[in-house]
Write a protein that holds these residues in place. Structure first.
Motif, PDB file in Angstrom:
ATOM      1  N   LEU A 163       0.855  -1.185   0.000  1.00 35.65           N
ATOM      2  CA  LEU A 163       0.000   0.000   0.000  1.00 35.65           C
ATOM      3  C   LEU A 163       0.888   1.231   0.000  1.00 35.65           C
ATOM      4  CD1 LEU A 163      -2.821   1.300   0.165  1.00 35.65           C
ATOM      5  CD2 LEU A 163      -2.644   1.156   2.663  1.00 35.65           C
ATOM      6  N   VAL A 164       0.748   2.067  -1.029  1.00 34.03           N
ATOM      7  CA  VAL A 164       1.544   3.283  -1.189  1.00 34.03           C
ATOM      8  C   VAL A 164       0.657   4.475  -0.896  1.00 34.03           C
ATOM      9  CG1 VAL A 164       2.945   4.665  -2.765  1.00 34.03           C
ATOM     10  CG2 VAL A 164       2.970   2.166  -2.931  1.00 34.03           C
ATOM     11  N   ASP A 165       1.056   5.288   0.064  1.00 36.07           N
ATOM     12  CA  ASP A 165       0.228   6.402   0.529  1.00 36.07           C
ATOM     13  C   ASP A 165       0.713   7.711  -0.088  1.00 36.07           C
ATOM     14  OD1 ASP A 165      -1.428   8.123   1.883  1.00 36.07           O
ATOM     15  OD2 ASP A 165      -0.889   7.399   3.893  1.00 36.07           O
ATOM     16  N   LEU A 166      -0.119   8.313  -0.941  1.00 35.99           N
ATOM     17  CA  LEU A 166       0.167   9.630  -1.518  1.00 35.99           C
ATOM     18  C   LEU A 166      -0.758  10.706  -0.957  1.00 35.99           C
ATOM     19  CD1 LEU A 166       0.676   8.821  -5.340  1.00 35.99           C
ATOM     20  CD2 LEU A 166       2.364   8.872  -3.510  1.00 35.99           C
ATOM     21  N   ARG A 167      -1.474  10.411   0.109  1.00 31.91           N
ATOM     22  CA  ARG A 167      -2.432  11.367   0.664  1.00 31.91           C
ATOM     23  C   ARG A 167      -1.755  12.612   1.226  1.00 31.91           C
ATOM     24  NH1 ARG A 167      -5.514   7.625   4.892  1.00 31.91           N
ATOM     25  NH2 ARG A 167      -3.313   7.073   5.221  1.00 31.91           N
ATOM     26  N   THR A 180       2.434   0.316   5.572  1.00 32.45           N
ATOM     27  CA  THR A 180       2.152   1.272   4.506  1.00 32.45           C
ATOM     28  C   THR A 180       3.406   2.084   4.192  1.00 32.45           C
ATOM     29  OG1 THR A 180      -0.147   1.481   5.193  1.00 32.45           O
ATOM     30  CG2 THR A 180       0.737   3.260   3.845  1.00 32.45           C
ATOM     31  N   VAL A 181       3.685   2.269   2.913  1.00 31.34           N
ATOM     32  CA  VAL A 181       4.830   3.080   2.483  1.00 31.34           C
ATOM     33  C   VAL A 181       4.319   4.466   2.091  1.00 31.34           C
ATOM     34  CG1 VAL A 181       6.611   3.378   0.724  1.00 31.34           C
ATOM     35  CG2 VAL A 181       6.214   1.121   1.744  1.00 31.34           C
ATOM     36  N   ALA A 223      11.188  -2.067  -2.201  1.00 31.02           N
ATOM     37  CA  ALA A 223      12.357  -2.160  -3.086  1.00 31.02           C
ATOM     38  C   ALA A 223      11.929  -2.183  -4.549  1.00 31.02           C
ATOM     39  CB  ALA A 223      13.160  -3.410  -2.748  1.00 31.02           C
ATOM     40  N   ASP A 224      10.843  -2.911  -4.857  1.00 31.43           N
ATOM     41  CA  ASP A 224      10.300  -2.903  -6.221  1.00 31.43           C
ATOM     42  C   ASP A 224       9.892  -1.502  -6.629  1.00 31.43           C
ATOM     43  OD1 ASP A 224      10.583  -5.646  -6.536  1.00 31.43           O
ATOM     44  OD2 ASP A 224       8.498  -6.083  -5.987  1.00 31.43           O
ATOM     45  N   ASP A 241       9.671   3.399   6.498  1.00 31.21           N
ATOM     46  CA  ASP A 241       8.411   3.292   5.774  1.00 31.21           C
ATOM     47  C   ASP A 241       8.144   4.542   4.922  1.00 31.21           C
ATOM     48  OD1 ASP A 241       7.916   5.075   7.784  1.00 31.21           O
ATOM     49  OD2 ASP A 241       6.164   4.047   8.604  1.00 31.21           O
ATOM     50  N   VAL A 242       9.196   5.301   4.613  1.00 26.58           N
ATOM     51  CA  VAL A 242       9.068   6.513   3.800  1.00 26.58           C
ATOM     52  C   VAL A 242       9.983   6.418   2.584  1.00 26.58           C
ATOM     53  CG1 VAL A 242       9.393   9.025   3.713  1.00 26.58           C
ATOM     54  CG2 VAL A 242       8.464   7.948   5.783  1.00 26.58           C
ATOM     55  N   ILE A 243       9.455   6.767   1.425  1.00 27.09           N
ATOM     56  CA  ILE A 243      10.257   6.908   0.212  1.00 27.09           C
ATOM     57  C   ILE A 243      10.253   8.372  -0.179  1.00 27.09           C
ATOM     58  CG2 ILE A 243      10.432   6.359  -2.239  1.00 27.09           C
ATOM     59  CD1 ILE A 243       9.356   3.611  -1.648  1.00 27.09           C
TER      60      ILE A 243
END
Length: 247
Positions: A163-167, A180-181, A223-224, A241-243
Motif C-alpha cells: 500500500l503506497v500512501d500519496l495522501r 504502509t509506504v 524495493a520494487d 516506511d518513507v520513500i
C-alpha cells in the motif's frame, strides 16, 4: 495476488453531473465503513439544507454555495466513477481520460481515493458530486478525521500486497495500517538541504500515481517501488516506511 495499491487524496474540485445510478453505500468497497458513511451522509445533508449557514461548518467560501446545496441530494444525484469525478491538479496530471482501456483497467484495480464523505473508495466506485473536506466538523458526527480514524486503517489492512500512501496530511490523518509506504515529494535546495516541495507537489504526485496505476512491472514491496521509480527517471530513496522522491 499481491501487488500494489495506491492511496490518493481527493480534490475539492469535482466534475458535476454523471450518468451512473444513484449512490448505493452498500455497493462501495470496504463494507466495514458503511455505518460511518451513513452517519456522515445524513449529517451532511441536514447541515447543507441551509447553504449559507453551512459555510462556516464546512469551511467553504461563498462562491461554492451551489456545491453545498448539492450535498442535500447525495443519495439521489447521478454518479460518476471516482477517478472521473475528482478534478484537481493531481487528477489532471494523472489524466485518466487519456488512459488506454488496459491502463484504465489496471488503474481501477490499484487506485484508492480517500474521501471525507466515504472514507476510502476505489477508482471505479460510483460516487456523486459533494462538498466536504477532512477539516470539517459536522453536528452529530464531530471532526471528520476523528470519525474515520478508528475504521480506515483496519479496512485497508485487508488489502493484499503493498500500500503506497500519496495522501495529503489532512487525509493521512484518517489512518493507515502497519507496513504502509508513504511517498514524500522533495526537492534539494542550496547546500544540499532536502525539503518537501510546495506548489508542484500535487502535479508531481499525479504523475507518480499515473506511473504506478499503469505499469506492467512487478511492484510488491518498497524495493520494487524504488526500482520502478528510478527506471522512470525519478530519484528515490527509501528509509524505513518513507520513500523520498525528488521532483
Amino acid at each position: 495476488m499481491p501487488g500494489v495499491h495506491v492511496l490518493l487524496p481527493p480534490s475539492e474540485g469535482k466534475r458535476a453531473g454523471g450518468s451512473g445510478p444513484p449512490l448505493r453505500l452498500d455497493a462501495l468497497p470496504f463494507p466495514d465503513l458503511t455505518a460511518v458513511r451513513e452517519r456522515i451522509v445524513d449529517a451532511l445533508a441536514l447541515v447543507s439544507a441551509d447553504p449559507e449557514a453551512a459555510r462556516p461548518v464546512l469551511r467553504v467560501p461563498p462562491t461554492v454555495l451551489d456545491e453545498v446545496a448539492a450535498n442535500t441530494a447525495v443519495r439521489t444525484a447521478p454518479t460518476l466513477a471516482a477517478l472521473d469525478r475528482y478534478d484537481g491538479v493531481l487528477y489532471r496530471a494523472l489524466s485518466a481520460p487519456a488512459l488506454s482501456p488496459a491502463e484504465r483497467a489496471r488503474a481501477d484495480g490499484r487506485l484508492l481515493i480517500a474521501s471525507a464523505l466515504f472514507g476510502v473508495v476505489a477508482a471505479d466506485s460510483e460516487v456523486p458530486a459533494y462538498r466536504l473536506s477532512a477539516g470539517a466538523t459536522l453536528p452529530g458526527v464531530g471532526g471528520i478525521a476523528a470519525a474515520w480514524r478508528p475504521w480506515v486503517a483496519g479496512a485497508l489492512a485487508a488489502l493484499p500486497g503493498l500500500l503506497v500512501d500519496l495522501r495529503s496530511a489532512a487525509y493521512a490523518g484518517f489512518g493507515s495500517p502497519p507496513g504502509t509506504v508513504t511517498v514524500r515529494m522533495v526537492r534539494q535546495g542550496p547546500g544540499g538541504l532536502v525539503t518537501a516541495i510546495g506548489h508542484d507537489n500535487k502535479a508531481a504526485k499525479g504523475a507518480l500515481a499515473r506511473l504506478l496505476a499503469t505499469t506492467r512491472a512487478r511492484v510488491e514491496d518498497a524495493a520494487d517501488l524504488v526500482r520502478l521509480l528510478r527506471r522512470a527517471g525519478w530519484t528515490a530513496n527509501h528509509t524505513g516506511d518513507v520513500i523520498e522522491v525528488h521532483a
